[in-house]
Every structure is written in C-alpha cells, then in structure tokens.
Scaffold this motif. Structure first.
Motif, PDB file in Angstrom:
ATOM      1  N   GLN A 196      36.388  27.760  46.726  1.00 55.71           N
ATOM      2  CA  GLN A 196      35.477  28.636  45.929  1.00 55.71           C
ATOM      3  C   GLN A 196      34.561  29.730  46.235  1.00 55.71           C
ATOM      4  N   PRO A 197      33.769  29.458  47.549  1.00 54.50           N
ATOM      5  CA  PRO A 197      33.266  30.555  48.040  1.00 54.50           C
ATOM      6  C   PRO A 197      34.310  31.807  48.555  1.00 54.50           C
ATOM      7  N   MET A 198      35.353  31.360  49.190  1.00 53.99           N
ATOM      8  CA  MET A 198      36.334  32.225  49.621  1.00 53.99           C
ATOM      9  C   MET A 198      36.962  32.869  48.733  1.00 53.99           C
ATOM     10  N   ALA A 199      37.060  32.359  47.410  1.00 49.67           N
ATOM     11  CA  ALA A 199      37.467  33.238  46.006  1.00 49.67           C
ATOM     12  C   ALA A 199      36.537  34.079  45.706  1.00 49.67           C
ATOM     13  N   ILE A 200      34.867  33.766  45.863  1.00 49.49           N
ATOM     14  CA  ILE A 200      33.983  34.803  45.473  1.00 49.49           C
ATOM     15  C   ILE A 200      34.156  36.109  46.563  1.00 49.49           C
ATOM     16  N   ALA A 201      34.534  35.926  47.699  1.00 47.58           N
ATOM     17  CA  ALA A 201      34.676  37.058  48.729  1.00 47.58           C
ATOM     18  C   ALA A 201      35.878  37.914  48.412  1.00 47.58           C
ATOM     19  N   VAL A 202      37.085  36.964  48.067  1.00 43.63           N
ATOM     20  CA  VAL A 202      38.124  37.524  47.547  1.00 43.63           C
ATOM     21  C   VAL A 202      37.816  38.737  46.426  1.00 43.63           C
ATOM     22  N   GLY A 215      26.152  32.641  54.079  1.00 46.77           N
ATOM     23  CA  GLY A 215      27.057  31.865  53.326  1.00 46.77           C
ATOM     24  C   GLY A 215      28.222  32.877  52.880  1.00 46.77           C
ATOM     25  N   ILE A 216      28.068  33.670  51.905  1.00 44.87           N
ATOM     26  CA  ILE A 216      29.008  34.451  51.289  1.00 44.87           C
ATOM     27  C   ILE A 216      29.620  35.391  52.447  1.00 44.87           C
ATOM     28  N   GLY A 217      28.385  35.912  52.906  1.00 47.53           N
ATOM     29  CA  GLY A 217      28.850  37.107  53.993  1.00 47.53           C
ATOM     30  C   GLY A 217      29.897  36.814  55.141  1.00 47.53           C
ATOM     31  N   SER A 218      29.817  35.509  55.524  1.00 46.78           N
ATOM     32  CA  SER A 218      30.837  35.205  56.445  1.00 46.78           C
ATOM     33  C   SER A 218      32.255  35.097  55.630  1.00 46.78           C
ATOM     34  N   PHE A 219      32.233  34.706  54.557  1.00 45.76           N
ATOM     35  CA  PHE A 219      33.630  34.680  53.803  1.00 45.76           C
ATOM     36  C   PHE A 219      33.922  36.213  53.640  1.00 45.76           C
ATOM     37  N   ILE A 220      33.164  37.147  53.194  1.00 47.11           N
ATOM     38  CA  ILE A 220      33.442  38.406  53.084  1.00 47.11           C
ATOM     39  C   ILE A 220      33.929  38.927  54.273  1.00 47.11           C
ATOM     40  N   THR A 221      33.409  38.708  55.414  1.00 48.14           N
ATOM     41  CA  THR A 221      33.810  39.180  56.662  1.00 48.14           C
ATOM     42  C   THR A 221      35.475  38.945  57.057  1.00 48.14           C
ATOM     43  N   PHE A 222      35.720  37.674  56.856  1.00 43.24           N
ATOM     44  CA  PHE A 222      36.873  37.026  56.923  1.00 43.24           C
ATOM     45  C   PHE A 222      37.944  37.987  56.014  1.00 43.24           C
ATOM     46  N   VAL A 239      30.691  39.746  40.478  1.00 40.82           N
ATOM     47  CA  VAL A 239      30.311  38.805  40.090  1.00 40.82           C
ATOM     48  C   VAL A 239      31.123  37.608  40.068  1.00 40.82           C
ATOM     49  N   ALA A 240      30.913  36.265  40.655  1.00 39.11           N
ATOM     50  CA  ALA A 240      31.693  35.091  40.504  1.00 39.11           C
ATOM     51  C   ALA A 240      33.194  35.601  41.025  1.00 39.11           C
ATOM     52  N   HIS A 241      34.165  34.997  40.207  1.00 39.25           N
ATOM     53  CA  HIS A 241      35.519  35.521  40.755  1.00 39.25           C
ATOM     54  C   HIS A 241      36.401  35.200  39.401  1.00 39.25           C
ATOM     55  N   VAL A 242      37.769  35.844  39.515  1.00 39.55           N
ATOM     56  CA  VAL A 242      38.653  35.662  38.678  1.00 39.55           C
ATOM     57  C   VAL A 242      39.564  34.459  38.989  1.00 39.55           C
ATOM     58  N   ASP A 273      42.068  35.176  42.265  1.00 40.37           N
ATOM     59  CA  ASP A 273      41.080  34.920  43.434  1.00 40.37           C
ATOM     60  C   ASP A 273      41.261  33.593  44.014  1.00 40.37           C
ATOM     61  N   VAL A 274      41.504  32.524  43.196  1.00 44.91           N
ATOM     62  CA  VAL A 274      41.643  31.383  43.656  1.00 44.91           C
ATOM     63  C   VAL A 274      42.916  31.179  44.376  1.00 44.91           C
ATOM     64  N   PRO A 275      43.794  31.384  43.954  1.00 38.46           N
ATOM     65  CA  PRO A 275      45.180  31.435  44.838  1.00 38.46           C
ATOM     66  C   PRO A 275      45.174  32.213  46.077  1.00 38.46           C
ATOM     67  N   GLU A 276      44.680  33.262  45.897  1.00 41.63           N
ATOM     68  CA  GLU A 276      44.465  33.945  47.094  1.00 41.63           C
ATOM     69  C   GLU A 276      43.726  33.387  48.057  1.00 41.63           C
ATOM     70  N   ALA A 277      42.616  32.868  47.711  1.00 42.44           N
ATOM     71  CA  ALA A 277      41.529  32.227  48.594  1.00 42.44           C
ATOM     72  C   ALA A 277      42.104  31.170  49.461  1.00 42.44           C
ATOM     73  N   VAL A 278      43.052  30.369  48.468  1.00 44.67           N
ATOM     74  CA  VAL A 278      43.756  29.329  49.350  1.00 44.67           C
ATOM     75  C   VAL A 278      44.855  29.794  50.358  1.00 44.67           C
ATOM     76  N   ARG A 279      45.610  30.878  49.983  1.00 43.96           N
ATOM     77  CA  ARG A 279      46.332  31.434  50.995  1.00 43.96           C
ATOM     78  C   ARG A 279      45.614  32.083  52.231  1.00 43.96           C
ATOM     79  N   LEU A 280      44.564  32.679  52.012  1.00 44.50           N
ATOM     80  CA  LEU A 280      43.808  33.085  53.162  1.00 44.50           C
ATOM     81  C   LEU A 280      43.031  31.791  54.255  1.00 44.50           C
ATOM     82  N   LEU A 281      42.672  30.845  53.293  1.00 43.26           N
ATOM     83  CA  LEU A 281      42.183  29.741  54.233  1.00 43.26           C
ATOM     84  C   LEU A 281      43.418  29.081  55.044  1.00 43.26           C
TER      85      LEU A 281
END
Length: 367
Positions: A149-155, A176-183, A285-288, A292-300
């Motif tokens: 979920q936080p990675m999806a926010i960053a995506v 928090g979110i800044g680390s995921f945005i960095t990645f 704000v938030a995510h779609v 964004d969630v499938p892409e977050a899974v891929r990035l992780l």
C-alpha cells in the motif's frame, strides 16, 4: 464464521485500546481476510496523537495490510479461501465522474479502511472484493506484501509527476513515504537526490537507489548547484513549511513540484514566480488501485530484501510504545513497523520476521 478476535481500536486522541471483538461477516461483494501483517504509518501516529483528523472513532486502525482470504460474501468471483491478497484500502463508489474516468482516488464518496471504516490492525478484516489483489503467485514474503500500500502511494506520486528516465528528481524528506518515492523514482531511470535532516535516513535512501544524498543543513539551491542538478521534478514529502520553501527556491524554469506532505498551515503562493518560470505544481493523493497496486507489487519484487525498511514485527500490544511512539519521535533509520495480530501477547514484544510460507500465519492460535 463466528468467534472473537483482537483489534486495535482508536476511541480518541491518546485512547487506543486492544479489544476483543466479534469476527465480522462479509456481506455481498465483500471478503473476510485473515490478516497476516499490517503496516503502521505516520497517518496512524497522527490520528493517535491528535486525532480525529481523518478517522471516525471508534474505528479499528490499519490501512496497510496483507492476509489470506478466509471467506467470501455473495456474488464474489475470482477470490477463493486460501488466496493471499493485498488490499488497496481505499473504497470508491464506482459511479461518480472521477470513478468513471478511472481516478477512483478522487471519488466523491472515497473512504478508507483503517480511517473511516474498520481496518487491518485486527485478526480479521472485511474488505470489498474490488480492492483486493490476489498475489498468491507473486512469490513475495508476507512481510514484503505488507509494504504494497505505501509503495502504491509512491507509484501514484511518481506517475502524477510525469518523471521520466534520464531526468533529475529531488526528494525532500525520506521518511515513510519519501523512502518509497525515492525507490520508485530511481526505478523510473531518473537520477534522484535525497534530502533529509537524518544521516541514517540518507544512508537508507542511497540503498534504495538515490544517486546523491544531502543533509538539509544549508540552502538547497546551493547544494543542487554543486551537484550539477537542475531538477525536473521536486517532491516535497516532509510536510514542513521549510521543506516547501526549499523546493520552490530550488525549482528551475520548467520544474514540476509535487507537494506530497500535507502542509498544516496556510502557505503564501508566489504566483508571479510560478508564471514567469512556467512551474507546474501537481497534487497527489492516495492511489488508483487498478494501476498503482499491481505496479507496487512488481516494484517490490525487484528488490530481494526489504528488511532495512521493515525489520520488526510486533504484536498488537506493542502498537503504541514500539510503533506509534517512535514514529512520533521521528528521525531514525527505521521506516516501517509491521504488526502481526496473531502473535501471542505473552511473548516478547519484538519477534522474528515471518516466513514466506502461509503456514506461519495459518498456524497461529485464535484469541
């Protein structure tokens, strides 16, 4: 399903109780999820410290969770008991103008599990099937899936910015979110400069892909000039007036500024400067969920080990002292704490990270 579970319920600022509750029953279109782990973030800490801001108490906190499908309600298709799922947490109506455009995060009736609806800091949670993604075949450990979920926010933030490979990005505030945005920004192929007041967090930012990491101890424009960086995108994640002032000062003609951190006071808007420099200020704000969630899974899945972001798994009883309080203090390298609601409260507060298998979750004792 009948029985009781333990849940972390926020009643008011400073009043968070671990209570016994009845296991909820999924209605039509809903799924009952047995929670494996649930992440704790700055929003949870804010609600505990000085809420309600977004919450509607009494409410079970927790909007960053993964788990296993226990039961499905009438009309649910494609999800079966035993499936490993991650949750987007945001609930949209699906029929308003923004939902029809696919911008479900801007739904006129948008609500979030763990804020306005009961969330995942409990043994079980009910969620709409439409915000659950089956990740049974992802091969990712449950603790890593707790970061989706936080990675999806960053995506979503990076997508909104339009950042592209070869561009220069600056991230101010790499907590928090800044680390995921960095990645996520580094994964796009951009050069990323991380800025923070904590040397420990800057070290982590480098591990997450930042090309440069600078302490926020002198004017940002001077620091970027020495690095030879003319930022295409600046992400302000600290939510501080000083951070926002720094990114506006460091922007160059054509820069995109994304104020991710929510400012708590009114800010003077230099419209003349924006116009003459043709700056773009983009909200996010938030995510779609759908994108964004499938892409977050891929990035992780592109990084082997996330324990440097989330090294601890705590029981519900450690939520206030060992998770929320450190977040409120801030400044350390530890970014994310995970809660396992099935850990026996009689054991020590900090436990080993859960395994990649489901057996560690399914074998936990009932409360």
């Amino acid at each position: 399903m009948t029985g009781t579970m333990r849940a972390a319920v926020l009643h008011a600022a400073g009043d968070l109780r671990v209570e016994d509750r009845e296991v909820p029953t999924p209605g039509p279109g809903e799924v009952l999820v047995r929670v494996a782990v649930c992440g704790v973030c700055g929003t949870d800490a804010t609600e505990y410290d000085r809420g309600p801001v977004l919450t509607v108490p009494p409410v079970v906190l927790g909007h960053e969770f993964t788990g296993v499908v226990e039961a499905v309600g009438e009309g649910v298709e494609g999800l079966e008991p035993g499936a490993v799922v991650v949750c987007g947490a945001g609930v949209s109506c699906g029929v308003c103008k923004r939902c029809r455009e696919g911008r479900t995060n801007l739904c006129r009736e948008y609500r979030t599990l763990g804020l306005q609806l009961d969330g995942g800091l409990a043994g079980y949670v009910v969620a709409p099937a439409g915000i659950l993604l089956d990740v049974s075949d992802s091969g990712l450990p449950l603790d890593t899936l707790g970061l989706v979920q936080p990675m999806a926010i960053a995506v979503h933030v990076v997508s909104r910015s339009g950042l592209r490979a070869g561009q220069d990005a600056v991230v101010v505030g790499v907590g928090g979110i800044g680390s995921f945005i960095t990645f996520a920004a580094a994964a796009s192929g951009a050069r990323v400069v991380a800025v923070d007041r904590s040397a420990a967090r800057l070290e982590l930012a480098r591990d997450l892909g930042a090309s440069d990491a600078v302490l926020a101890d002198e004017p940002l424009p001077d620091q970027l000039r020495r690095l030879g960086v003319e930022p295409d995108v600046l992400f302000e994640v600290s939510g501080s007036p000083a951070g926002l002032e720094a990114v506006f000062a460091a922007a160059v003609p054509g820069s995109v500024i994304v104020p991710v951190g929510v400012q708590k006071t009114e800010v003077a808007v230099p419209l003349g400067s924006w116009t003459l420099r043709e700056l773009a200020v983009v909200g996010s704000v938030a995510h779609v969920f759908a994108t964004d969630v499938p892409e977050a899974v891929r990035l992780l899945g592109t990084r082997t080990d996330w324990s440097d972001l989330a090294a601890e798994v705590l029981p519900l009883d450690g939520l206030v002292d060992d998770a929320l309080a450190p977040l409120l203090r801030g400044g350390g390298r530890q970014i994310k704490t995970l809660i396992d609601p099935w850990i026996d409260a009689s054991r020590p507060a900090v436990h080993a990270r859960s395994s990649t298998s489901l057996s560690s979750t399914s074998s936990s004792g009932e409360s």
